[in-house]
Design an enzyme around this catalytic site. Structure first.
Site, PDB file in Angstrom:
ATOM      1  CG  ASN A 188      -1.123   8.238   3.393  1.00  0.00           C
ATOM      2  OD1 ASN A 188      -1.434   7.167   2.874  1.00  0.00           O
ATOM      3  ND2 ASN A 188      -0.539   9.215   2.720  1.00  0.00           N
ATOM      4  CG  HIS A 217      -1.485   5.259  -0.245  1.00  0.00           C
ATOM      5  ND1 HIS A 217      -2.152   5.662   0.893  1.00  0.00           N
ATOM      6  CD2 HIS A 217      -2.348   4.430  -0.902  1.00  0.00           C
ATOM      7  CE1 HIS A 217      -3.357   5.100   0.925  1.00  0.00           C
ATOM      8  NE2 HIS A 217      -3.482   4.342  -0.152  1.00  0.00           N
ATOM      9  CG  HIS A 236      -8.182  -3.665  -1.499  1.00  0.00           C
ATOM     10  ND1 HIS A 236      -9.204  -2.742  -1.581  1.00  0.00           N
ATOM     11  CD2 HIS A 236      -7.061  -2.942  -1.241  1.00  0.00           C
ATOM     12  CE1 HIS A 236      -8.719  -1.529  -1.390  1.00  0.00           C
ATOM     13  NE2 HIS A 236      -7.420  -1.627  -1.181  1.00  0.00           N
ATOM     14  NE  ARG A 251      -3.983   1.811   2.495  1.00  0.00           N
ATOM     15  CZ  ARG A 251      -4.006   2.707   3.470  1.00  0.00           C
ATOM     16  NH1 ARG A 251      -3.050   2.696   4.400  1.00  0.00           N
ATOM     17  NH2 ARG A 251      -4.961   3.617   3.539  1.00  0.00           N
TER      18      ARG A 251
END
Length: 328
Positions: free
Chosen positions: A103, A75, A202, A71
């Site tokens: 975040n 990001h 996911h 992740r």
């Protein structure tokens, strides 16, 4: 004699022109340098093995950290490109991305990156960028949890600044509808196929109650019994930090059950279920990945390579941070 002078003058002009062309070409290569897998083969040949070992140790200590490292790379890349900006702490010049809505109290794995960087600095001081660490750690995490491998293209350099406002604007929230997701990915040069394949990330990891609360109370495209089971741990108010698995069956194994859950209307997030919600653009892809894990692995790997190539800093742009949390 005049002819010789003319020839010499032309030769001098030709050499000058050739030199200018070479300078421009070199400058262009530095500006538009391509990432490639063997970037550190001579300058830090042990780089990949160091990252792999540290990721393996971190996942052995806490399996969930693999999803967190994956992740972080996502990001990072979605905010002004894959430049390690997500790792920067706030300072007197800017407010960084760590406290941005996507975040804050959510992004994890910074200590693992610190450990990797410390080992790399001992082995090859000032060589391996923090942005490349994120890219390699993401791949190694996926592999460690049973997912596909790919050749990570390397050679990114690190930004010297970060932007909380850019993170808030660029990272799609879990409340996004399909059109917003498509627009967000398209802005990064990523296709609808990339969107659906990368959503497969996911299949590992957990999400906070604040991320799925609206889906389980307000949406109709969710299995009622699944929604009820989540409401027991995530009330309408309170328990914001309670966690639930993004893939309810195998949250620590990289597989295709995430897509099978979507077919059963058991996506944890609103944005998850949006990619299987009656759209001809995405429903077919979800069905394909649910039926064929090998196809998912192939497309996920290709999409990760493409995402990792979003606006990297190369050549003389940026720097190689010594400490991933602050500019040199």
């Amino acid at each position: 004699m005049i002819g010789n002078k003319f020839a010499l003058t032309n030769m001098a002009l030709f050499r000058s022109l050739l030199l200018i062309i070479l300078i421009v070409a070199v400058s262009s290569c530095q500006t538009n340098a391509k990432l490639w897998p063997n970037y550190y083969s001579s300058t830090c040949p042990q780089a990949l093995s160091i990252v792999k070992a540290e990721v393996a140790a971190a996942i052995k200590n806490e399996t969930r950290i693999g999803a967190s490292l994956l992740r972080l790379h996502f990001h990072d890349c979605f905010v002004n490109g894959c430049d390690g900006s997500v790792l920067l702490d706030d300072n007197s010049t800017f407010i960084g991305e760590k406290t941005a809505v996507p975040n804050n109290n959510s992004a994890r794995g910074f200590n693992v990156v610190d450990n990797i960087k410390a080992r790399l600095e001992k082995a090859c001081p000032g060589v391996v960028s923090c942005a490349d660490i994120l890219a390699i750690a993401a791949r190694d995490s996926v592999v460690r949890l049973g997912g596909p491998s790919w050749k990570v293209r390397l050679g990114r350099r690190d930004s010297t600044s970060a932007s909380r406002s850019a993170a808030n604007a660029s990272i799609p929230p879990p409340t996004s509808n399909l059109s917003a997701l498509i627009s967000s990915f398209s802005a990064q040069g990523l296709s609808i196929k990339n969107l659906v394949a990368l959503s497969g990330a996911h299949t590992i990891g957990l999400a906070r109650c604040t991320s799925f609360r609206s889906h389980i109370y307000n949406d109709s495209n969710i299995d009622p019994s699944f929604a009820n089971s989540l409401r027991r741990i995530c009330p309408r108010s309170g328990n914001d930090s309670v966690l639930a698995p993004l893939d309810r069956q195998t949250p620590t194994s990289f597989d295709n059950l995430y897509y099978k859950n979507l077919l059963d209307k058991k996506g944890l997030l609103h944005s998850d279920q949006e990619i299987f919600n009656g759209s001809s653009l995405t429903d077919g892809l979800v069905k394909m990945y649910a039926a064929d894990p090998s196809l998912l692995f192939k497309e996920f790997a290709k999409s990760m390579i493409k995402m990792g190539n979003i606006k990297p800093l190369t050549g003389n742009a940026g720097e190689i941070r010594i400490n991933c949390r602050k500019a040199n």
